[in-house]
Design a protein around this motif. Structure first.
Motif, mmCIF file in Angstrom:
data_model
loop_
_atom_site.group_PDB
_atom_site.id
_atom_site.type_symbol
_atom_site.label_atom_id
_atom_site.label_comp_id
_atom_site.label_asym_id
_atom_site.label_seq_id
_atom_site.Cartn_x
_atom_site.Cartn_y
_atom_site.Cartn_z
ATOM 1 N N THR A 68 0.816 -1.215 0.000
ATOM 2 C CA THR A 68 0.000 0.000 0.000
ATOM 3 C C THR A 68 0.849 1.264 0.000
ATOM 4 O OG1 THR A 68 -0.180 -0.029 2.427
ATOM 5 C CG2 THR A 68 -1.912 -1.130 1.191
ATOM 6 N N ALA A 69 0.469 2.191 -0.870
ATOM 7 C CA ALA A 69 0.982 3.558 -0.798
ATOM 8 C C ALA A 69 0.159 4.291 0.264
ATOM 9 C CB ALA A 69 0.866 4.242 -2.158
ATOM 10 N N PRO A 70 0.638 5.418 0.786
ATOM 11 C CA PRO A 70 -0.031 6.049 1.927
ATOM 12 C C PRO A 70 -1.385 6.655 1.590
ATOM 13 C CG PRO A 70 1.778 7.417 1.156
ATOM 14 C CD PRO A 70 1.889 6.122 0.423
ATOM 15 N N LEU A 71 -2.297 6.532 2.550
ATOM 16 C CA LEU A 71 -3.564 7.262 2.470
ATOM 17 C C LEU A 71 -3.527 8.416 3.459
ATOM 18 C CD1 LEU A 71 -5.150 6.243 5.213
ATOM 19 C CD2 LEU A 71 -5.901 4.382 3.765
ATOM 20 N N ASN A 72 -4.410 9.370 3.268
ATOM 21 C CA ASN A 72 -4.484 10.518 4.163
ATOM 22 C C ASN A 72 -5.647 10.308 5.123
ATOM 23 O OD1 ASN A 72 -5.723 13.396 4.790
ATOM 24 N ND2 ASN A 72 -3.555 13.696 4.364
ATOM 25 N N LYS A 73 -5.341 10.257 6.406
ATOM 26 C CA LYS A 73 -6.364 9.915 7.395
ATOM 27 C C LYS A 73 -7.467 10.956 7.474
ATOM 28 C CE LYS A 73 -3.045 7.259 10.149
ATOM 29 N NZ LYS A 73 -1.977 7.352 9.134
ATOM 30 N N GLU A 74 -7.126 12.220 7.291
ATOM 31 C CA GLU A 74 -8.149 13.263 7.318
ATOM 32 C C GLU A 74 -9.100 13.121 6.139
ATOM 33 O OE1 GLU A 74 -8.618 18.174 7.370
ATOM 34 O OE2 GLU A 74 -6.614 17.260 7.430
ATOM 35 N N ALA A 75 -8.548 12.899 4.955
ATOM 36 C CA ALA A 75 -9.388 12.722 3.768
ATOM 37 C C ALA A 75 -10.255 11.475 3.901
ATOM 38 C CB ALA A 75 -8.512 12.632 2.527
ATOM 39 N N LEU A 76 -9.664 10.412 4.449
ATOM 40 C CA LEU A 76 -10.395 9.165 4.652
ATOM 41 C C LEU A 76 -11.603 9.388 5.551
ATOM 42 C CD1 LEU A 76 -10.328 5.960 4.369
ATOM 43 C CD2 LEU A 76 -9.138 6.000 6.573
ATOM 44 N N SER A 110 3.806 -2.055 3.492
ATOM 45 C CA SER A 110 3.527 -0.662 3.153
ATOM 46 C C SER A 110 4.766 0.192 3.356
ATOM 47 C CB SER A 110 2.396 -0.126 4.049
ATOM 48 O OG SER A 110 2.169 1.257 3.837
ATOM 49 N N VAL A 111 4.729 1.369 2.762
ATOM 50 C CA VAL A 111 5.720 2.382 3.115
ATOM 51 C C VAL A 111 5.553 2.739 4.583
ATOM 52 C CG1 VAL A 111 5.826 3.348 0.791
ATOM 53 C CG2 VAL A 111 4.155 4.238 2.412
ATOM 54 N N ALA A 112 6.604 3.271 5.170
ATOM 55 C CA ALA A 112 6.550 3.670 6.578
ATOM 56 C C ALA A 112 6.456 5.181 6.710
ATOM 57 C CB ALA A 112 7.764 3.138 7.326
ATOM 58 N N HIS A 113 5.874 5.838 5.705
ATOM 59 C CA HIS A 113 5.723 7.296 5.754
ATOM 60 C C HIS A 113 4.336 7.679 5.256
ATOM 61 C CE1 HIS A 113 6.142 7.551 1.383
ATOM 62 N NE2 HIS A 113 7.227 6.813 1.468
ATOM 63 N N GLY A 114 4.013 8.940 5.368
ATOM 64 C CA GLY A 114 2.683 9.428 5.006
ATOM 65 C C GLY A 114 2.601 9.967 3.593
ATOM 66 N N THR A 115 1.562 10.764 3.353
ATOM 67 C CA THR A 115 1.265 11.242 2.001
ATOM 68 C C THR A 115 2.184 12.368 1.532
ATOM 69 O OG1 THR A 115 -0.488 12.558 3.056
ATOM 70 C CG2 THR A 115 -1.158 10.561 1.908
ATOM 71 N N ALA A 116 2.952 12.965 2.429
ATOM 72 C CA ALA A 116 3.968 13.973 2.080
ATOM 73 C C ALA A 116 3.424 15.032 1.134
ATOM 74 C CB ALA A 116 5.201 13.294 1.479
ATOM 75 N N PHE A 117 2.336 15.688 1.539
ATOM 76 C CA PHE A 117 1.712 16.701 0.690
ATOM 77 C C PHE A 117 2.695 17.811 0.275
ATOM 78 C CE2 PHE A 117 -3.057 16.152 1.945
ATOM 79 C CZ PHE A 117 -3.135 15.048 1.106
ATOM 80 N N ASP A 118 3.697 18.062 1.115
ATOM 81 C CA ASP A 118 4.648 19.125 0.803
ATOM 82 C C ASP A 118 5.600 18.775 -0.342
ATOM 83 O OD1 ASP A 118 5.699 17.168 2.577
ATOM 84 O OD2 ASP A 118 7.375 18.478 3.064
ATOM 85 N N LYS A 119 5.661 17.487 -0.714
ATOM 86 C CA LYS A 119 6.569 17.067 -1.779
ATOM 87 C C LYS A 119 5.849 16.702 -3.070
ATOM 88 C CE LYS A 119 10.427 15.396 1.012
ATOM 89 N NZ LYS A 119 11.389 14.294 1.217
ATOM 90 N N VAL A 120 4.530 16.680 -3.045
ATOM 91 C CA VAL A 120 3.769 16.216 -4.206
ATOM 92 C C VAL A 120 3.983 17.139 -5.403
ATOM 93 C CG1 VAL A 120 1.462 15.696 -5.075
ATOM 94 C CG2 VAL A 120 2.035 15.188 -2.704
ATOM 95 N N GLY A 121 4.139 16.523 -6.567
ATOM 96 C CA GLY A 121 4.254 17.280 -7.806
ATOM 97 C C GLY A 121 5.655 17.741 -8.150
ATOM 98 N N LYS A 122 6.625 17.477 -7.274
ATOM 99 C CA LYS A 122 7.999 17.936 -7.505
ATOM 100 C C LYS A 122 8.895 16.859 -8.113
ATOM 101 C CE LYS A 122 7.636 21.111 -3.576
ATOM 102 N NZ LYS A 122 8.151 21.464 -2.223
ATOM 103 N N GLY A 123 8.465 15.613 -8.026
ATOM 104 C CA GLY A 123 9.270 14.526 -8.568
ATOM 105 C C GLY A 123 10.529 14.242 -7.786
ATOM 106 N N THR A 124 10.560 14.677 -6.511
ATOM 107 C CA THR A 124 11.781 14.535 -5.710
ATOM 108 C C THR A 124 11.642 13.517 -4.576
ATOM 109 O OG1 THR A 124 11.077 16.369 -4.273
ATOM 110 C CG2 THR A 124 12.481 16.913 -6.169
ATOM 111 N N ALA A 125 10.470 12.941 -4.412
ATOM 112 C CA ALA A 125 10.260 11.985 -3.326
ATOM 113 C C ALA A 125 11.051 10.704 -3.576
ATOM 114 C CB ALA A 125 8.777 11.657 -3.196
ATOM 115 N N SER A 126 11.452 10.044 -2.513
ATOM 116 C CA SER A 126 12.182 8.790 -2.631
ATOM 117 C C SER A 126 11.206 7.610 -2.678
ATOM 118 C CB SER A 126 13.133 8.600 -1.450
ATOM 119 O OG SER A 126 13.673 7.288 -1.457
#
Length: 336
Positions: A121-129, A296-312
């Motif tokens: 699983t890729a991360p889900l956002n608990k607030e959105a859920l 699963s990944v051990a991190h969250g949705t990382a909204f601050d990195k979305v769209g930059k193509g720099t996430a690991s």
């Protein structure tokens, strides 16, 4: 041995999940060990591929029987449950939360039917859920309900460090009240099953204390005396190689040096903080106690990195590798 089919859920469409999925699927080391199948939205995956300047064909399918698993083709089981034009990257959106739940639900149903070997699983956002009407604190609780089980646990893995948690998505006060000898023993046994499937033949287990200095013989709290020590004694009586309670401020240092194969943490942050410090980008989350394999990944949705193509994508790649290892181990036992 045939390569297992691994179902990857896209997670929250507004988060980092789509980008790390396409990054991972472009990696030869992923393609060499499994047949990846994404459950998500074709449009969002195509956008993610553009963001990272990746080259591949994105193919929309409606069921697993249509998958061909060809090189340079990313196959997406698209549930047609999301309008990608309504999703703004890095923003909480109930539509994305609802879709993420449905991707997971579909993947679990395939795993239960043995159509796929494991769910990653890729991360889900608990607030959105929760804003979408699905009132769960996270993946672990959803998975337990979908699989119809009550006794589950969360394990984090970074290299040879493995930590199973007695409680996870609870406040600190609730986590202390949740503690019991029985829950510690259950977590310990679920953890032992998992490390056995990882190839550890004679696991050495350490149980963390709850209080500073593991309670200091009751001076700093009685949870060790009431719950933890009785659990450790009972486990030893069953032939388990276990010690504890050990003060957490020294336990993880000792485990890092190779003294233990499995740690039992009493609550979420006790286990998460040291492991994420040691390997934030390599950490893998495993749900223990399910009739299916889920990593699963051990991190969250990382909204601050979305769209930059720099996430690991490293945590996701490690999650796939571990899912394949566990799946192959089950297949080996079936034919041994």
């Amino acid at each position: 041995m045939n390569k297992p089919i691994i179902g990857l859920t896209m997670g929250d469409a507004a988060g980092i999940g789509p980008e790390i999925i396409v990054m991972a699927l472009l990696e030869k080391r992923v393609r060499d060990i499994c047949k990846p199948l994404v459950i998500g939205d074709t449009g969002i995956i195509r956008q993610a591929l553009q963001i990272i300047n990746g080259r591949a064909t994105v193919r929309k399918i409606t069921e697993i029987g249509e998958a061909r698993f060809k090189k340079d083709v990313m196959e997406i089981i698209d549930l047609d449950n999301l309008d990608s034009g309504l999703i703004e990257r890095g923003k909480v959106n109930p539509l994305a939360g609802k879709a993420a739940f449905e991707y997971l639900q579909y993947a679990v149903s395939m795993a239960l039917k043995k159509d796929i070997g494991a769910v990653v699983t890729a991360p889900l956002n608990k607030e959105a859920l929760n804003k979408s009407g699905y009132n769960y604190p996270g993946h672990t609780e959803i998975l337990a309900e979908l699989c119809g089980v009550e006794q589950v646990s969360m394990m984090l893995v970074v290299g040879n460090l493995r930590v199973a948690h007695v409680s996870w998505h609870l406040s600190l006060k609730e986590a202390c009240n949740f503690l019991s000898k029985e829950k510690i023993l259950t977590t310990l046994k679920l953890g032992l099953q998992a490390v056995g499937r990882m190839g550890v033949e004679k696991p050495r287990v350490a149980v963390a204390g709850l209080n500073p200095h593991a309670g200091e013989s009751g001076l700093l709290g009685e949870e060790e005396i009431i719950h933890i020590i009785p659990a450790v004694k009972e486990a030893r009586g069953q032939g388990i190689d276990v010690v504890g309670p050990i003060p957490p401020d020294t336990l993880f240092y000792r485990a890092k040096k190779g003294e233990f194969d499995l740690i039992i943490a009493m609550y979420h942050d006790q286990g998460h903080i040291p492991l994420k410090m040691l390997g934030f980008f390599e950490g893998v989350n495993i749900t223990l106690g399910l009739p299916i394999i889920r990593t699963s990944v051990a991190h969250g949705t990382a909204f601050d990195k979305v769209g930059k193509g720099t996430a690991s994508p490293e945590s996701l790649i490690k999650a796939v590798e571990l899912a394949v290892q566990l799946t192959n181990k089950i297949e080996e036992r079936r034919f041994s």
